[in-house]
Design a protein around this motif. Structure first.
Motif, PDB file in Angstrom:
ATOM      1  N   GLY A 186     -16.173  -9.852  10.104  1.00  0.00           N
ATOM      2  CA  GLY A 186     -17.246  -9.089   9.489  1.00  0.00           C
ATOM      3  C   GLY A 186     -17.135  -7.592   9.702  1.00  0.00           C
ATOM      4  O   GLY A 186     -18.137  -6.869   9.589  1.00  0.00           O
ATOM      5  N   LEU A 187     -15.936  -7.101   9.994  1.00  0.00           N
ATOM      6  CA  LEU A 187     -15.730  -5.669  10.223  1.00  0.00           C
ATOM      7  C   LEU A 187     -15.421  -4.972   8.895  1.00  0.00           C
ATOM      8  O   LEU A 187     -14.548  -5.436   8.142  1.00  0.00           O
ATOM      9  CB  LEU A 187     -14.576  -5.444  11.202  1.00  0.00           C
ATOM     10  N   PRO A 188     -16.101  -3.875   8.568  1.00  0.00           N
ATOM     11  CA  PRO A 188     -15.800  -3.162   7.316  1.00  0.00           C
ATOM     12  C   PRO A 188     -14.426  -2.506   7.390  1.00  0.00           C
ATOM     13  O   PRO A 188     -14.066  -1.906   8.405  1.00  0.00           O
ATOM     14  CB  PRO A 188     -16.915  -2.116   7.234  1.00  0.00           C
ATOM     15  N   PHE A 189     -13.663  -2.636   6.314  1.00  0.00           N
ATOM     16  CA  PHE A 189     -12.329  -2.016   6.296  1.00  0.00           C
ATOM     17  C   PHE A 189     -11.915  -1.752   4.863  1.00  0.00           C
ATOM     18  O   PHE A 189     -12.470  -2.320   3.912  1.00  0.00           O
ATOM     19  CB  PHE A 189     -11.294  -2.914   6.988  1.00  0.00           C
ATOM     20  N   LEU A 190     -10.946  -0.878   4.721  1.00  0.00           N
ATOM     21  CA  LEU A 190     -10.302  -0.660   3.429  1.00  0.00           C
ATOM     22  C   LEU A 190      -8.800  -0.640   3.641  1.00  0.00           C
ATOM     23  O   LEU A 190      -8.321  -0.395   4.754  1.00  0.00           O
ATOM     24  CB  LEU A 190     -10.794   0.617   2.747  1.00  0.00           C
ATOM     25  N   VAL A 191      -8.082  -0.901   2.570  1.00  0.00           N
ATOM     26  CA  VAL A 191      -6.623  -0.989   2.638  1.00  0.00           C
ATOM     27  C   VAL A 191      -6.002   0.148   1.837  1.00  0.00           C
ATOM     28  O   VAL A 191      -6.487   0.471   0.741  1.00  0.00           O
ATOM     29  CB  VAL A 191      -6.135  -2.341   2.072  1.00  0.00           C
ATOM     30  N   ILE A 192      -4.969   0.760   2.386  1.00  0.00           N
ATOM     31  CA  ILE A 192      -4.148   1.703   1.625  1.00  0.00           C
ATOM     32  C   ILE A 192      -2.816   1.017   1.361  1.00  0.00           C
ATOM     33  O   ILE A 192      -2.104   0.644   2.290  1.00  0.00           O
ATOM     34  CB  ILE A 192      -3.928   3.028   2.381  1.00  0.00           C
ATOM     35  N   GLU A 193      -2.494   0.822   0.086  1.00  0.00           N
ATOM     36  CA  GLU A 193      -1.304   0.061  -0.307  1.00  0.00           C
ATOM     37  C   GLU A 193      -0.728   0.668  -1.583  1.00  0.00           C
ATOM     38  O   GLU A 193      -1.478   1.100  -2.456  1.00  0.00           O
ATOM     39  CB  GLU A 193      -1.689  -1.401  -0.528  1.00  0.00           C
ATOM     40  N   ASP A 194       0.616   0.706  -1.682  1.00  0.00           N
ATOM     41  CA  ASP A 194       1.232   1.305  -2.863  1.00  0.00           C
ATOM     42  C   ASP A 194       1.964   0.296  -3.740  1.00  0.00           C
ATOM     43  O   ASP A 194       2.565   0.670  -4.749  1.00  0.00           O
ATOM     44  CB  ASP A 194       2.192   2.435  -2.479  1.00  0.00           C
ATOM     45  N   ALA A 195       1.922  -0.991  -3.401  1.00  0.00           N
ATOM     46  CA  ALA A 195       2.539  -2.021  -4.243  1.00  0.00           C
ATOM     47  C   ALA A 195       1.544  -2.440  -5.313  1.00  0.00           C
ATOM     48  O   ALA A 195       0.451  -2.935  -5.009  1.00  0.00           O
ATOM     49  CB  ALA A 195       2.969  -3.224  -3.404  1.00  0.00           C
ATOM     50  N   HIS A 196       1.926  -2.249  -6.566  1.00  0.00           N
ATOM     51  CA  HIS A 196       1.006  -2.466  -7.692  1.00  0.00           C
ATOM     52  C   HIS A 196       0.428  -3.873  -7.709  1.00  0.00           C
ATOM     53  O   HIS A 196      -0.785  -4.060  -7.871  1.00  0.00           O
ATOM     54  CB  HIS A 196       1.757  -2.182  -8.999  1.00  0.00           C
ATOM     55  N   LYS A 197       1.259  -4.889  -7.539  1.00  0.00           N
ATOM     56  CA  LYS A 197       0.781  -6.269  -7.594  1.00  0.00           C
ATOM     57  C   LYS A 197      -0.176  -6.571  -6.443  1.00  0.00           C
ATOM     58  O   LYS A 197      -1.182  -7.263  -6.618  1.00  0.00           O
ATOM     59  CB  LYS A 197       1.970  -7.232  -7.557  1.00  0.00           C
ATOM     60  N   THR A 198       0.140  -6.063  -5.254  1.00  0.00           N
ATOM     61  CA  THR A 198      -0.724  -6.300  -4.101  1.00  0.00           C
ATOM     62  C   THR A 198      -2.075  -5.625  -4.292  1.00  0.00           C
ATOM     63  O   THR A 198      -3.121  -6.188  -3.961  1.00  0.00           O
ATOM     64  CB  THR A 198      -0.044  -5.773  -2.818  1.00  0.00           C
ATOM     65  N   VAL A 199      -2.047  -4.401  -4.827  1.00  0.00           N
ATOM     66  CA  VAL A 199      -3.301  -3.680  -5.077  1.00  0.00           C
ATOM     67  C   VAL A 199      -4.178  -4.453  -6.056  1.00  0.00           C
ATOM     68  O   VAL A 199      -5.393  -4.601  -5.853  1.00  0.00           O
ATOM     69  CB  VAL A 199      -3.013  -2.264  -5.621  1.00  0.00           C
ATOM     70  N   ALA A 200      -3.569  -4.974  -7.119  1.00  0.00           N
ATOM     71  CA  ALA A 200      -4.326  -5.735  -8.113  1.00  0.00           C
ATOM     72  C   ALA A 200      -4.958  -6.972  -7.486  1.00  0.00           C
ATOM     73  O   ALA A 200      -6.117  -7.308  -7.771  1.00  0.00           O
ATOM     74  CB  ALA A 200      -3.410  -6.130  -9.266  1.00  0.00           C
ATOM     75  N   LYS A 201      -4.216  -7.656  -6.607  1.00  0.00           N
ATOM     76  CA  LYS A 201      -4.746  -8.860  -5.954  1.00  0.00           C
ATOM     77  C   LYS A 201      -5.876  -8.507  -4.993  1.00  0.00           C
ATOM     78  O   LYS A 201      -6.886  -9.217  -4.909  1.00  0.00           O
ATOM     79  CB  LYS A 201      -3.626  -9.580  -5.206  1.00  0.00           C
ATOM     80  N   LEU A 202      -5.721  -7.414  -4.249  1.00  0.00           N
ATOM     81  CA  LEU A 202      -6.766  -6.989  -3.316  1.00  0.00           C
ATOM     82  C   LEU A 202      -8.068  -6.685  -4.056  1.00  0.00           C
ATOM     83  O   LEU A 202      -9.155  -7.093  -3.629  1.00  0.00           O
ATOM     84  CB  LEU A 202      -6.298  -5.758  -2.539  1.00  0.00           C
ATOM     85  N   LYS A 203      -7.950  -5.973  -5.156  1.00  0.00           N
ATOM     86  CA  LYS A 203      -9.146  -5.624  -5.924  1.00  0.00           C
ATOM     87  C   LYS A 203      -9.780  -6.866  -6.533  1.00  0.00           C
ATOM     88  O   LYS A 203     -11.011  -6.971  -6.611  1.00  0.00           O
ATOM     89  CB  LYS A 203      -8.792  -4.600  -7.002  1.00  0.00           C
ATOM     90  N   ALA A 204      -8.951  -7.820  -6.962  1.00  0.00           N
ATOM     91  CA  ALA A 204      -9.490  -9.075  -7.504  1.00  0.00           C
ATOM     92  C   ALA A 204     -10.234  -9.863  -6.432  1.00  0.00           C
ATOM     93  O   ALA A 204     -11.200 -10.577  -6.734  1.00  0.00           O
ATOM     94  CB  ALA A 204      -8.354  -9.912  -8.084  1.00  0.00           C
ATOM     95  N   ASP A 205      -9.796  -9.722  -5.171  1.00  0.00           N
ATOM     96  CA  ASP A 205     -10.453 -10.407  -4.051  1.00  0.00           C
ATOM     97  C   ASP A 205     -11.656  -9.640  -3.516  1.00  0.00           C
ATOM     98  O   ASP A 205     -12.288 -10.072  -2.541  1.00  0.00           O
ATOM     99  CB  ASP A 205      -9.456 -10.630  -2.912  1.00  0.00           C
ATOM    100  N   GLY A 206     -11.965  -8.506  -4.121  1.00  0.00           N
ATOM    101  CA  GLY A 206     -13.130  -7.738  -3.708  1.00  0.00           C
ATOM    102  C   GLY A 206     -12.922  -6.880  -2.481  1.00  0.00           C
ATOM    103  O   GLY A 206     -13.892  -6.462  -1.833  1.00  0.00           O
TER     104      GLY A 206
END
Length: 599
Positions: free
Chosen positions: A473-493
């Motif tokens: 339950g810890l708030p976090f954000l991800v910094i990532e430069d792989a296009h496919k990974t970024v798309a999956k992260l955003k799809a997962d909220g």
């Protein structure tokens, strides 16, 4: 054992001298590829001393092109390719036409024939695959929108050049050269005398057949084969399978379907990217890709005659102007006309400001068909060498032009940097405040999170860390430069900043000043060190945890300010020892009063 070993001599001399001059170039803050080109000149036929086998060097370089395009395909999907077709297809066609017209105009001024002007202009219109991809990889742009447009543009250029190589022998007589129909690759069209349109139609049909075969059959067979080999448990066989697929598909595409080796390799990689093992496949081929791409630059250097700079000074300068300025300006205007940001247009124009392997093939074919004079081949070689050397400067110039052009166009500054700490890179200061503008990949919007965790990288390690943070339950954000990974992260909220955290504006958008902790899950200790410096400048109280692969990396990151550095091998050893010691103190399984140890 034979004493005449031209292959070994070429590889040893090429890589050895490339290392020496590449290191010297790096020492004087010059791109290493300049050193590789100088190494090629020294082992070429135009300088005294040892002369490497030029034909072998070119074939080795072709392997480098295959592996490089295969690696790019591994990071691409059919969806990515189709997403940029609206700009890549018309943009590449218009740019090729414009550059060809400029080349033909210069040929006319030099007194050459129409056929010579056509071949010369086409050779100046197509960018080098190796140079373009190396430039994008060094700037971590392959998986950005700009990178996808550049690669799509490159593929359209490759297809156009394949058609040109097929049609030139059939058209040589009409254009003023020697009719050499027997050398045309479409034997079926020649046997039945279908003419130029028959050659063109069969070529397009063969390219279409290859694409359909890869999309229908390859998409099933290649991932299945990769998974089958992976389940054998042999890393050696897995690596061999990846290389066999890359080289085999590329060679088969060229021989059976008339498609270029580079294009065949790209489709092989793109099909393999649908496998979950694509990341491992990319890692396994990386060392060979790097080594053979160096040999490409060495082979280019071998073709160059330094004395031509004196005998053809003005024609060479005019050729260089067409390559670096003429077609770059055309590409810039085309991209802007399609409504893309200035920053994207500048990246595309800088990427295309050079020529390479297809240019050499066209020049050689033109000379053999008596279409292009030998002076034309010399100008193309000189233009290629000089444009490759100047390409890093083209990217630097694009970066300097960007704010001026945006100001002229009435666009707000992408980033408003507030210097609060020491420089982390030459000419750069740490920042914590970002004022974003729309449509600019380099300036992502700032997060609204506070007291959060910044997670850098979401690969095999980062994804496990992220999962644990979510469960806690810890708030976090991800910094990532792989296009496919970024798309999956955003799809997962999961809140994600797309880009390379080494860039000040990308890292600043994560609100480092208001964060509690920073977790560096990336394996690159050099990049991690730069990020640590930025983090300490923005928030000295932030807890920083990083990963490393050696004691030297641990010392390096700790010295830069990391609070805790985890070395994977050490933690694995600790876990094994704990299990061994736990098993040692566990009573025999026959004791009813004790439960068995859990491994």
């Amino acid at each position: 054992m034979p004493h005449d070993t031209p292959l070994i001599a070429t590889i040893v001399a090429g890589l050895g001298l490339a290392f020496i001059f590449g290191a010297l170039a790096n020492r004087f803050r010059v791109p290493p590829l300049v050193g590789y080109l100088i190494a090629g000149m020294l082992v070429g036929p135009n300088t005294p001393g040892f002369v490497a086998d030029q034909k072998l060097a070119l074939e080795l370089a072709e392997i480098g092109v295959i592996l490089l395009m295969f690696g790019v395909g591994l990071h691409f999907s059919l969806k990515d390719l189709l997403s940029v077709r609206a700009i890549a297809v018309p943009g590449a066609i218009v740019q090729i036409a414009f550059a060809t017209a400029l080349g033909a105009a210069l040929a006319w001024l030099l007194g050459w024939s129409i056929g010579a002007g056509l071949v010369f202009g086409l050779a100046l219109s197509v960018a080098s695959t190796v140079v373009l991809l190396r430039a994008l990889q060094e700037r971590r742009m392959i998986e950005t929108e700009r990178g996808r447009i550049a690669v799509g543009w490159l593929i359209v250029e490759d297809l156009a050049m394949v058609l040109a190589l097929v049609l030139l022998p059939a058209l040589a007589g009409v254009l003023g050269g020697e009719q050499q129909a027997a050398q045309a690759p479409n034997i079926l069209a020649l046997r039945f005398d279908f003419g130029v349109w028959g050659v063109l139609g069969i070529t397009l049909a063969k390219v279409a057949a290859f694409v359909v075969l890869m999309m229908v059959v390859g998409r099933r067979v290649i991932p299945w084969l990769l998974h089958y080999v992976a389940h054998t448990g042999s890393r050696e066989l897995f690596r061999l399978a990846v290389l066999a697929i890359a080289l085999g598909v590329a060679f088969g595409a060229a021989k059976l379907f008339g498609v270029s080796l580079a294009l065949g390799a790209f489709f092989a990689g793109m099909v393999m990217s649908e496998s979950e093992l694509s990341h491992q496949a990319a890692e396994e081929t990386l060392p060979l890709r790097d080594a053979f791409s160096v040999l490409f630059f060495v082979s280019v250097g071998m073709l160059f005659d330094p004395t031509s700079l004196l005998s053809n000074t003005w024609p060479i300068l005019a050729t260089l102007f067409i390559i670096v300025i003429g077609k770059s300006v055309a590409a810039f205007l085309i991209v802007v006309a399609f409504g893309y940001p200035v920053a994207t247009a500048l990246v595309i124009s800088a990427s295309l400001a050079q020529i390479g392997e297809f240019s050499f093939m066209l020049a050689s074919l033109g000379v053999s068909l008596d279409l292009l004079p030998e002076q034309g081949r010399d100008l193309i070689l000189a233009g290629a060498i000089l444009s490759i050397v100047l390409n890093p400067l083209a990217f630097a110039g694009a970066a300097r032009l960007k704010p001026w052009l945006e100001k002229r166009a009435g666009i707000a500054e992408a980033v408003e940097a507030v210097p609060i700490g020491p420089a982390t890179e030459p000419g750069e200061v740490a920042t914590t405040t970002v004022v974003p503008v729309a449509d600019d990949e380099d300036a992502p919007p700032p997060t609204k999170l506070t007291d959060h965790t910044i997670l850098i990288g979401y690969g095999r390690v980062g994804s496990l860390v992220g999962q644990s943070l979510r469960e806690a339950g810890l708030p976090f954000l991800v910094i990532e430069d792989a296009h496919k990974t970024v798309a999956k992260l955003k799809a997962d909220g999961i809140e994600t900043v797309s880009g390379n955290a080494v860039k000040g504006e990308v890292f600043a958008s994560a609100n480092a000043a208001g964060a509690k902790r920073l977790i560096l899950a990336i394996p690159n200790a050099f990049e991690a060190g730069q990020i640590i410096l930025k983090a300490k400048a923005a928030n000295p109280e932030m807890l920083i945890v990083a990963r490393a692969h050696s004691d030297a990396e641990v010392d390096h990151l700790t010295g830069l300010g990391a609070d805790k550095v985890i070395m994977g091998e050490r933690e694995i050893a600790r876990g094994i020892v704990e299990q061994v010691l736990a098993a040692k103190t566990t009573p025999p399984r026959g004791d009813p009063e004790q439960s068995p140890a859990v491994a």
